[in-house]
Design a protein around this motif. Structure first.
Motif, mmCIF file in Angstrom:
data_model
loop_
_atom_site.group_PDB
_atom_site.id
_atom_site.type_symbol
_atom_site.label_atom_id
_atom_site.label_comp_id
_atom_site.label_asym_id
_atom_site.label_seq_id
_atom_site.Cartn_x
_atom_site.Cartn_y
_atom_site.Cartn_z
ATOM 1 N N ASP A 42 5.259 5.274 1.372
ATOM 2 C CA ASP A 42 6.245 5.789 0.876
ATOM 3 C C ASP A 42 7.158 6.896 1.013
ATOM 4 O OD1 ASP A 42 8.465 4.756 -1.955
ATOM 5 O OD2 ASP A 42 7.502 6.730 -1.921
ATOM 6 N N GLU A 69 12.343 -0.609 -4.331
ATOM 7 C CA GLU A 69 12.239 -2.217 -4.500
ATOM 8 C C GLU A 69 13.057 -2.679 -3.483
ATOM 9 O OE1 GLU A 69 10.311 -3.344 -6.558
ATOM 10 O OE2 GLU A 69 10.389 -5.241 -5.912
ATOM 11 N N GLY A 101 3.873 -0.006 -5.429
ATOM 12 C CA GLY A 101 3.130 -1.214 -5.746
ATOM 13 C C GLY A 101 4.807 -2.151 -4.467
ATOM 14 N N THR A 125 -0.248 5.499 -5.050
ATOM 15 C CA THR A 125 0.051 6.925 -5.495
ATOM 16 C C THR A 125 0.896 6.345 -6.992
ATOM 17 O OG1 THR A 125 2.464 6.782 -4.671
ATOM 18 C CG2 THR A 125 0.211 7.747 -3.404
ATOM 19 N N THR A 126 0.623 5.495 -7.159
ATOM 20 C CA THR A 126 1.659 5.403 -8.929
ATOM 21 C C THR A 126 0.743 4.305 -9.879
ATOM 22 O OG1 THR A 126 2.779 3.033 -8.343
ATOM 23 C CG2 THR A 126 3.697 4.790 -7.456
ATOM 24 N N THR A 168 3.193 13.868 -9.877
ATOM 25 C CA THR A 168 4.273 14.235 -9.754
ATOM 26 C C THR A 168 5.235 13.004 -9.949
ATOM 27 O OG1 THR A 168 3.978 12.840 -7.636
ATOM 28 C CG2 THR A 168 4.155 15.356 -7.840
#
Ligand code: NAD
Length: 366
Positions: A42, A69, A101, A125-126, A168
């Motif tokens: 990402d 998205e 995601g 990472t989220t 972050t």
């Protein structure tokens, strides 16, 4: 690494590994990468963490996915798939997905179809991707007709998690991840609900230890459900608590201005109210759940988002009608009969839904 959990789904067993630091995670990924493997990252994750991962892959084997998205699309799927093939992807290539995601869903879909299936590894990472989307093997993209309407069930080789990535992450995405943790608790674990309530201040301050403990519990709930029902023929559908309305809210706002998890929070609130209105959940218990959603700082009403202020019950119902999870003409909702216990999807007549949504919107206007 201090914790490992094995997901046992019908098609594959794989580990979810939690690391106490990012450097430990990078070392483990480094040991897993082989020549020819490729990284899909990402754009924001790349900005903050690319420096730790890019050097693990050969030149020309790193591909950036634009944040947002809109990347879960046929055009991005085609662009990346062709780029991977041009860069020499073969059946032994493993794709590593570093991001939230969106990256996980798109990379998993690519992995499941590229050369009829190559291996892939999830590095979420989220918070949402750590507690939900990286586990369970649902992959997919959106089409103008609706969200996640094209996809596969395809399990990763492994999932690597470090809470350090969350330092972050923008606040709205912490809230979104928290919504999915609360969802898991509402579905299956009353005790976890109480823990979340107790930890509400620490959660707001992003205390990594607390987030980590709650996330581990939420992931194991999801992993248990997926182990029981990999392809959603039964109990897995309960994971869609809050999602019938959430997907309509996201589609209505064209995936802008509200995160997926925030939409799920509003959707869960509505599902709890609907459960009480239909006499399935005691009103006192519904009010306790709603108070808890409020205390943990989750959004409760459409009116909290400028993109949703004009949404009407009629429009939302029309969007829900298109949802792929509606296997009959009726729109189906996951309802609760107890905090910590969800029912399988229940068909709700349009007339009931229109009335309940009108009440919900009116309540939010107060
Ligand atoms: N497959 C499943 O089972 C499943 C389950 C739930 C949700 N989903 C899907 O997941 C998607 C939502 O995932 P998401 O909430 O992770 O969104 P996302 O992937 O869009 O990430 C959210 C934002 O955070 C940025 N970002 C990612 N990591 C970051 C970091 N560490 N620091 C700073 N910024 C960072 C991204 O660039 C993006 O702008 C939706 O498409 C939803 O449909 C899938």
């Amino acid at each position: 690494m201090n914790k490992k959990y094995i997901v046992r789904s019908a098609s594959r067993e794989y580990p979810i590994k939690w690391y106490s630091s990012l450097s430990e995670l990078v070392a483990a990924v480094s040991a897993q990468v082989r020549p020819g493997d490729m990284l899909l990252v990402d754009s924001n994750a790349d900005k903050y963490y690319g420096k730790f991962f890019r050097s693990l892959f050969a030149t020309g084997k790193v591909f950036v996915i634009p944040s947002g998205e809109k990347s879960k699309s046929f055009s991005q799927y085609e662009k990346l798939t062709r780029a991977l093939i041009r860069s020499g992807a073969n059946r032994k290539t493993t794709l590593f997905a570093l991001g939230g995601g969106v990256t996980g869903d798109l990379s998993g879909f690519i992995a499941s179809t590229l050369l009829r299936g190559v291996s892939f590894v999830q590095i979420p990472t989220t918070l949402l991707s750590m507690v939900d989307s990286s586990v369970g093997g649902k992959t997919g993209i959106n089409v103008p007709e609706g969200k996640n309407l094209v996809g596969t069930f395809y399990q990763p080789l492994s999932v690597h998690i470090s809470m350090e990535f969350l330092q972050t992450l923008p606040a709205g995405h912490i809230t979104g991840g928290l919504a999915e943790i609360i969802k898991s608790a509402l579905l299956r674990d009353k005790k976890l609900l109480r823990e979340i309530q107790k930890a509400k201040d620490a959660i707001r301050k992003r205390d990594p230890e607390i987030l980590r403990k709650l996330s581990e519990k939420a992931v194991t709930i999801k992993a248990d459900v997926v182990s029981e029902d990999e392809t959603e023929t039964g109990v897995r559908a309960t994971l869609n608590l809050g999602h019938t309305l959430a997907h309509a809210l996201e589609a209505y706002s064209r995936y802008k201005g509200i995160t997926h998890g925030e939409a799920v929070a509003i959707g869960m609130h509505f599902a709890v109210r609907l459960s009480a209105s239909l006499g399935i959940l005691a009103i006192k218990k519904a009010n306790e759940i709603i108070a808890m959603l409020r205390e943990t700082g989750l959004p409760l009403y459409l009116q909290e988002y400028s993109t949703l202020k004009k949404a009407s019950p009629e429009k939302l119902v029309a969007i829900m009608k298109r949802d792929k999870k509606n296997i009959s003409d009726d729109i189906r909702f996951i309802l609760l009969d107890e905090p910590g216990n969800a029912l399988l999807p229940q068909p709700i007549p349009d007339t009931t839904l229109l009335t309940e949504l009108a009440k919900f919107i009116e309540e939010g206007n107060k």
